[in-house]
Write an enzyme that holds these catalytic residues in place. Structure first.
Site, short mmCIF file in Angstrom:
data_model
loop_
_atom_site.label_atom_id
_atom_site.label_comp_id
_atom_site.label_asym_id
_atom_site.label_seq_id
_atom_site.Cartn_x
_atom_site.Cartn_y
_atom_site.Cartn_z
N LYS A 1 47.77 32.33 34.71
CA LYS A 1 48.55 31.51 33.89
C LYS A 1 49.91 31.53 34.32
O LYS A 1 50.66 32.86 34.09
CB LYS A 1 48.50 31.90 32.39
CG LYS A 1 49.01 31.11 31.58
CD LYS A 1 48.88 31.32 29.92
CE LYS A 1 49.52 30.72 29.02
NZ LYS A 1 50.48 31.50 28.24
N HIS B 1 51.93 38.71 19.83
CA HIS B 1 50.36 38.59 20.01
C HIS B 1 49.96 39.87 20.98
O HIS B 1 50.68 40.43 21.76
CB HIS B 1 50.09 37.47 20.54
CG HIS B 1 50.37 37.33 22.17
ND1 HIS B 1 51.88 37.20 22.36
CD2 HIS B 1 49.70 37.34 23.22
CE1 HIS B 1 51.69 37.23 24.09
NE2 HIS B 1 50.57 37.38 24.38
N ASP C 1 46.75 40.45 23.73
CA ASP C 1 45.96 39.75 24.82
C ASP C 1 44.48 39.77 24.64
O ASP C 1 44.31 41.14 24.32
CB ASP C 1 46.46 39.94 26.22
CG ASP C 1 47.81 39.38 26.78
OD1 ASP C 1 48.54 38.96 26.22
OD2 ASP C 1 48.10 40.12 27.59
N HIS D 1 53.09 42.23 21.97
CA HIS D 1 54.21 41.67 22.72
C HIS D 1 54.70 40.33 22.46
O HIS D 1 54.05 39.89 21.99
CB HIS D 1 53.94 42.12 24.55
CG HIS D 1 52.75 41.61 24.82
ND1 HIS D 1 51.45 41.61 24.44
CD2 HIS D 1 52.72 40.24 25.51
CE1 HIS D 1 50.58 40.76 25.11
NE2 HIS D 1 51.34 40.01 25.81
#
Length: 331
Positions: free
Chosen positions: A198, A217, A219, A273
C-alpha cells in the site's frame, strides 16, 4: 461516479480544509500533541541471534513496534521503490483513474482514497495505491501501474527482500514465544503467506493541525513492514500518550498487527497508531502488510494456552476477521 481525490484537492491551493476532513476536537493533532523525547526501539539485525530474539520480543510485547536496521535491503532498492511510487502519483489524473478501485464492492486492489468505513464519516487526508505482491496466485499484474515502466521490476525485487525479512522476523518472534522458529509461519500459511503493498500519499494540507492522514487504528495484518520518505508523521499510542516516530534513513518500520496479537494470545501487542500530515511537504510511505490467506484459521496458538493461560481471543478465519474489521463489526 468519480471519487474526489485528495491530491487533486491539494493541487487546487485550498486555504481552508473542507468540513469532511476536519476531525472531532478530541482527535485533532492540535489537541492531542505527541510527547517529546521518547525513543522508539531500534534493533540492528547484525547483532547476535539470541540478542535479536530478546530485543524483538521485548519491543513486540511492550511497544508493538520497532525499527530494524542492518536488514540487508539495498538502500538503492528502497530509493528506486520510492522513485517509481512517486512517479505514479505525478501522472495525469486521468491516467491514474484507469486504476481506480471500488472498496464498496470488495475490489481493493488499485488506486483509491477511502478503504474502510471511517468514524463519523470523516475523510482522511490520503490517496493510496494497493496491490498484492505475493503469492503469485494472488498477484494481478493488470492492476499494477504500467507507468513508470520500471514499476513492476522494482516492486518484484522489493517483494523478494520483503519475503526474506518476513521469514527472519517470523522466526525470531516464534522463538521469542519459546516455540520452534517455524511455528508462526506455518500458521500464516507457509508459502501462501500474502504480501500486500500500500503506497500512501499524503499531499500538503492547508490546516494539518485539524486533519489526519490516517485515523488511529491497529493493522489487521500479522506484521506491517514500512518505509517512508523523509517527512515524519507516524505516531504510536504508548502509555496513554502519542509518541512521534522520527525518520531514520533506510530503516524499516515494523508494526505488530492484530493477527500476531491473536496468535501470541496477547503477548505481542498490535500497535495503535495514526498518521499526521504536513502543511508544506508531501509525505509518502510504502507499507507491506504480511497477512495469512483468507481461509487460514487464526486463533491463539495451542502451545500458549492452558488452564492458567486461557485463550483471550476467539478463533476465526482471516477472511471473517477482515470483513469484520473493514465494516467496524466487533470481533
Amino acid at each position: 461516479m468519480q471519487v474526489e481525490r485528495v491530491q487533486a484537492l491539494a493541487l487546487g491551493m485550498l486555504n481552508e480544509l473542507p468540513e469532511k476532513f476536519i476531525r472531532p476536537a478530541h482527535e485533532q493533532p492540535l489537541n492531542t500533541k505527541a510527547v517529546e523525547g521518547i525513543a522508539v526501539p531500534v534493533i540492528s539485525l547484525a547483532k547476535p541471534h539470541n540478542v535479536i530474539v530478546e530485543e524483538v520480543s521485548e519491543a513486540a510485547a511492550q511497544w508493538g513496534f520497532f525499527l530494524i536496521t542492518d536488514h540487508g535491503i539495498p538502500a538503492s532498492l528502497i530509493e528506486e521503490l520510492q522513485k517509481v511510487g512517486k512517479e505514479f502519483y505525478m501522472l495525469p489524473q486521468e491516467e491514474k483513474e484507469a486504476y481506480a478501485n471500488d472498496p464498496a464492492s470488495g475490489r481493493f486492489d488499485g488506486y483509491g482514497t477511502r478503504m474502510t468505513k471511517n468514524h463519523d464519516d470523516k475523510v482522511e487526508w490520503i490517496d493510496y495505491f494497493f496491490h498484492h505482491t505475493a503469492p503469485p496466485s494472488k498477484v494481478n499484474y493488470d492492476i499494477w501501474p504500467k507507468n513508470p515502466p520500471s514499476y513492476r521490476q522494482v516492486n518484484e525485487e522489493y517483494k523478494k527482500e520483503m519475503l526474506r525479512v518476513t521469514d527472519k522476523l517470523l522466526e525470531v518472534l516464534s522463538e521469542g514465544l519459546g516455540l520452534d522458529r517455524k511455528v508462526l509461519k506455518s500458521h500464516m500459511g507457509d508459502g501462501e503467506v500474502e504480501l500486500e503493498m500500500k503506497i500512501n500519499m499524503y499531499p500538503p494540507c492547508p490546516q494539518p493541525q485539524l486533519a489526519l492522514g490516517v485515523e488511529p487504528h491497529t493493522d489487521m495484518s500479522a506484521l506491517t513492514l514500512l518505509v517512508s520518505n523523509d517527512v515524519p508523521g507516524l505516531q504510536l499510542w504508548k502509555d496513554d500518550n502519542w509518541v512521534a516516530v522520527n525518520y531514520l534513513p533506510n530503516a524499516v518500520f515494523v508494526n505488530i498487527g492484530d493477527q500476531m496479537e491473536v496468535l501470541s494470545n496477547g503477548k505481542y501487542k498490535s500497535v495503535l497508531h495514526r498518521s499526521l500530515v504536513n502543511k508544506k511537504r508531501l509525505r509518502m510511505s510504502w507499507a507491506v502488510f504480511i497477512v495469512p490467506p483468507h481461509e487460514a484459521v487464526i486463533g491463539p496458538l495451542r502451545e500458549l494456552v492452558d488452564e492458567q493461560n486461557p485463550p483471550k481471543y476467539s478463533t476465526k478465519t482471516y477472511g471473517e476477521y477482515r470483513h469484520r474489521k473493514f465494516n467496524k463489526i466487533p470481533q
